[in-house]
Design a protein around this motif. Structure first.
Motif, PDB file in Angstrom:
ATOM      1  N   ASN A   1       4.882  21.901-114.958  1.00 34.09           N
ATOM      2  CA  ASN A   1       3.724  22.695-115.753  1.00 34.09           C
ATOM      3  C   ASN A   1       3.485  23.787-115.209  1.00 34.09           C
ATOM      4  O   ASN A   1       2.381  24.913-115.775  1.00 34.09           O
ATOM      5  CB  ASN A   1       2.332  21.720-115.681  1.00 34.09           C
ATOM      6  CG  ASN A   1       2.406  20.341-116.804  1.00 34.09           C
ATOM      7  OD1 ASN A   1       2.445  20.645-117.890  1.00 34.09           O
ATOM      8  ND2 ASN A   1       2.531  18.649-116.125  1.00 34.09           N
TER       9      ASN A   1
ATOM     10  N   PRO B   1      -2.966  12.844-117.262  1.00 29.51           N
ATOM     11  CA  PRO B   1      -2.031  13.429-117.534  1.00 29.51           C
ATOM     12  C   PRO B   1      -1.013  12.557-118.634  1.00 29.51           C
ATOM     13  O   PRO B   1      -0.200  13.805-118.943  1.00 29.51           O
ATOM     14  CB  PRO B   1      -1.734  13.507-115.901  1.00 29.51           C
ATOM     15  CG  PRO B   1      -2.719  12.679-115.454  1.00 29.51           C
ATOM     16  CD  PRO B   1      -3.482  12.184-115.917  1.00 29.51           C
TER      17      PRO B   1
ATOM     18  N   LYS C   1       5.457  17.457-112.764  1.00 31.92           N
ATOM     19  CA  LYS C   1       3.606  18.021-112.615  1.00 31.92           C
ATOM     20  C   LYS C   1       4.263  19.913-112.351  1.00 31.92           C
ATOM     21  O   LYS C   1       3.383  20.537-112.743  1.00 31.92           O
ATOM     22  CB  LYS C   1       3.222  17.386-111.239  1.00 31.92           C
ATOM     23  CG  LYS C   1       1.691  18.301-111.250  1.00 31.92           C
ATOM     24  CD  LYS C   1       1.202  17.948-109.772  1.00 31.92           C
ATOM     25  CE  LYS C   1      -0.624  17.810-109.757  1.00 31.92           C
ATOM     26  NZ  LYS C   1      -0.446  19.543-110.442  1.00 31.92           N
TER      27      LYS C   1
ATOM     28  N   ILE D   1      -1.449  19.970-122.342  1.00 31.82           N
ATOM     29  CA  ILE D   1      -0.357  20.270-121.520  1.00 31.82           C
ATOM     30  C   ILE D   1       0.884  20.126-122.009  1.00 31.82           C
ATOM     31  O   ILE D   1       1.533  19.320-122.746  1.00 31.82           O
ATOM     32  CB  ILE D   1      -0.549  19.329-119.667  1.00 31.82           C
ATOM     33  CG1 ILE D   1      -0.653  18.124-120.115  1.00 31.82           C
ATOM     34  CG2 ILE D   1      -1.763  19.662-119.533  1.00 31.82           C
ATOM     35  CD1 ILE D   1      -0.892  17.373-118.892  1.00 31.82           C
TER      36      ILE D   1
ATOM     37  N   ASN E   1       3.907  16.192-119.736  1.00 31.94           N
ATOM     38  CA  ASN E   1       3.182  14.637-119.550  1.00 31.94           C
ATOM     39  C   ASN E   1       3.956  13.948-118.213  1.00 31.94           C
ATOM     40  O   ASN E   1       4.926  14.463-117.601  1.00 31.94           O
ATOM     41  CB  ASN E   1       2.560  13.810-120.901  1.00 31.94           C
ATOM     42  CG  ASN E   1       2.026  14.976-121.751  1.00 31.94           C
ATOM     43  OD1 ASN E   1       2.532  14.826-123.055  1.00 31.94           O
ATOM     44  ND2 ASN E   1       0.786  14.911-121.575  1.00 31.94           N
TER      45      ASN E   1
ATOM     46  N   SER F   1      -3.019  20.135-114.128  1.00 35.07           N
ATOM     47  CA  SER F   1      -2.280  19.564-114.346  1.00 35.07           C
ATOM     48  C   SER F   1      -1.019  20.857-113.440  1.00 35.07           C
ATOM     49  O   SER F   1      -0.495  20.268-113.314  1.00 35.07           O
ATOM     50  CB  SER F   1      -1.067  19.798-115.622  1.00 35.07           C
ATOM     51  OG  SER F   1      -1.211  20.593-116.505  1.00 35.07           O
TER      52      SER F   1
ATOM     53  N   HIS G   1      -7.617  22.190-119.069  1.00 32.68           N
ATOM     54  CA  HIS G   1      -5.932  21.205-118.374  1.00 32.68           C
ATOM     55  C   HIS G   1      -5.232  21.312-118.175  1.00 32.68           C
ATOM     56  O   HIS G   1      -4.469  21.210-117.109  1.00 32.68           O
ATOM     57  CB  HIS G   1      -6.329  20.423-120.178  1.00 32.68           C
ATOM     58  CG  HIS G   1      -7.637  19.764-120.436  1.00 32.68           C
ATOM     59  ND1 HIS G   1      -7.169  18.225-120.491  1.00 32.68           N
ATOM     60  CD2 HIS G   1      -8.540  20.537-121.257  1.00 32.68           C
ATOM     61  CE1 HIS G   1      -8.197  18.337-121.174  1.00 32.68           C
ATOM     62  NE2 HIS G   1      -8.979  18.704-120.760  1.00 32.68           N
TER      63      HIS G   1
ATOM     64  N   TYR H   1      -5.158  13.775-111.830  1.00 30.30           N
ATOM     65  CA  TYR H   1      -4.323  14.996-112.165  1.00 30.30           C
ATOM     66  C   TYR H   1      -3.389  15.482-110.809  1.00 30.30           C
ATOM     67  O   TYR H   1      -2.356  16.289-111.209  1.00 30.30           O
ATOM     68  CB  TYR H   1      -4.699  16.418-113.158  1.00 30.30           C
ATOM     69  CG  TYR H   1      -4.777  16.340-114.462  1.00 30.30           C
ATOM     70  CD1 TYR H   1      -4.011  16.536-115.449  1.00 30.30           C
ATOM     71  CD2 TYR H   1      -5.973  16.039-114.600  1.00 30.30           C
ATOM     72  CE1 TYR H   1      -4.445  16.240-116.699  1.00 30.30           C
ATOM     73  CE2 TYR H   1      -6.489  16.205-116.514  1.00 30.30           C
ATOM     74  CZ  TYR H   1      -5.839  15.936-116.943  1.00 30.30           C
ATOM     75  OH  TYR H   1      -5.596  16.043-118.289  1.00 30.30           O
TER      76      TYR H   1
END
Length: 481
Positions: free
Chosen positions: A281, A259, A278, A265, A268, A370, A366, A394
């Motif tokens: 995302n 991640p 997080k 994504i 990061n 994430s 992905h 993740y």
């Protein structure tokens, strides 16, 4: 220097249809180069991309008697990530838009050819492995041919073989008379203690009978396949060979699934800052999929082949119930029509809560890992499973059924001792699954600090290939002696 040859039907980055390719592509890179020279041999399919074909150089060719004909066998070579790959080339065997077809006889023929060609090629490429590591039924005849035809020559004497079972469900079966004719193997091999099983010839069974060691991709699955329920008709044979059978759990490539550096994504993050980062995302995925924009809604992800094996009949049974909860559910994958349509229906009915993406996209997968809060895998059986390992990496909390590799890699949450990396249920039962999901929702909504600690532990777990590679190295050392 000990020499190991992987023989398999697929391997990243050249060709991939499933988890097998990840294993064949990632494991050799992680084996200690100081002590082991590991190389890989796969077919040269015409559907390999041009970009990958450009990396191959022509090595040599020969002709081989196979199925009453004199067949051309070309050998190509490529180097990738410090690993040497060899490709067995034969236009008529490996053409087509996909590596595999639905024609079983065609598959049995092509992989019988591949198994014999792989052994025949060794003397010409001047690589004499100490161990040939075979993967799944497509290479089941390698240990058989090694014993029947090649063991007599000085070059092959003493080469050991390993059979790794990635999924016991697929075995490569066809009638004895035809397989005998295709392979050129004598009658001696087609008895119930060798290749014959329930009146058919069975290529995987041949591999299991003749290999010096047998592995499968998790400890629990190694135990499960010795029972009638999981044994797919092979449980008796696997019990007979249990001294030679071991489970080594798969890993994932921690460079590809990271991640902190993942190029697919939007934002990061890592184990230190996931609490802040997080969520970004999640917002991005909600926007991309047209879901209600809500930071607080628990987002549950599914990335899978949509088949019975993966537990979709349980989800089908409970989907209406799940949609009554304060959750959003996102799905990515293709498979059986009934499940594809079931998810499309719920996407239509609960459009701001459910997003069905009935296709496959590496980039979107992905983003799912994430962005989601939880990841659902209620499998009927799961030899290893890679998705739950990616989810842990993740910081997405797995909700799984306790079977095979899922049981070995996801530690169930225990609120009294504040331990565990996910949620699980043991019986294959839709109500039990729903209870596990609702327990996860309760922790997510009412005990956020506990939820974040589950993520901490999951992201700290190490399921990189390096851990598994050590166990394979031990096995190679034990076999070579």
């Amino acid at each position: 220097m000990k020499k190991i040859l992987f023989v398999a039907s697929e391997g990243v980055p050249f060709i991939k249809t499933g988890g097998l390719a990840d294993v064949v592509g990632s494991l050799p890179k992680c084996i200690d180069k100081e002590y082991f020279d590991v190389r890989v041999m796969i077919p040269k399919y015409s559907c390999i991309t041009e970009e990958m074909k450009q990396k191959m150089t022509f090595k040599t060719y020969f002709h081989m008697d196979f199925n009453w004909k004199n067949e051309y066998v070309g050998i190509m070579e490529a180097k990738e990530d410090g690993v040497t790959y060899y490709f067995i080339d034969n236009e008529s065997m490996f053409s087509g838009f996909k590596p595999y077809s639905d024609n079983v006889l065609e598959e049995v023929t092509k992989f019988s050819f591949f198994s014999k060609a792989a052994l025949s090629a060794l003397a010409l490429i001047d690589f004499r492995p100490d161990v040939i590591h075979c993967h799944d039924w497509q290479t089941g005849l390698v240990p058989v041919y090694l014993r029947e035809r090649f063991q007599g020559s000085e070059f092959f004497r003493g080469i050991k073989s390993i059979m790794t079972i990635h999924n016991l469900k697929f075995q490569g079966k066809w009638d004895v008379k035809t397989v005998k004719s295709i392979t050129g193997l004598p009658d001696y091999f087609f008895t119930p203690d060798k290749l014959e099983a329930y009146k058919d010839a069975n290529l995987l069974k041949g591999g299991i009978v003749y290999a010096d060691a047998i592995t499968t991709v998790s400890d629990t699955y190694a135990e499960e396949i010795k029972t009638p329920f999981y044994g797919e008709g092979m449980d008796g044979l696997l019990r007979a060979r249990e001294k030679d059978l071991r489970g080594i759990v798969n890993g994932i490539d921690y460079d590809d699934f990271n991640p902190e550096t993942d190029k697919y994504i939007e934002h990061n993050y890592n184990a230190v800052n996931f609490r802040k980062e997080k969520i970004k995302n999640k917002r991005a995925l909600q926007a991309e999929l047209g879901l209600e924009q809500d930071d607080k809604k628990m987002l549950i992800g599914i990335v899978s082949r949509l088949t019975d094996q993966k537990g979709f009949d349980l989800i089908n049974y409970m989907m209406e119930e799940m949609c009554q909860d304060a959750v959003q559910i996102v799905i990515l994958g293709t498979g059986e029509e009934q499940y594809e349509n079931m998810f499309r229906h719920f996407d239509w009915k609960y459009n701001n809560k459910v997003s069905a993406n009935i296709f496959y996209s590496e980039a979107l997968s992905h983003k799912f890992y994430s962005a989601c809060d939880a990841f659902l895998m209620p499998s009927l059986f799961e030899p290893c499973g890679l998705s739950q390992l990616m989810a842990l990496r993740y910081g997405t909390v797995p909700i799984v059924r306790e079977t095979g590799g899922l049981k070995d890699t996801v530690e169930p949450y225990n609120e009294y001792e504040s331990q565990g990396t996910g949620f699980s249920f043991s019986n294959y039962n839709a109500h039990e699954m729903l209870t596990a999901i609702r327990y996860a929702e309760h922790i997510y909504y009412d005990k956020k600090r506990e939820w974040n600690k589950i993520i901490d532990r999951g992201m700290a777990a190490d399921f990189s290939w390096h851990v598994s590679a050590k166990k394979y190295q031990e096995m190679y050392d034990w076999l070579i002696g």
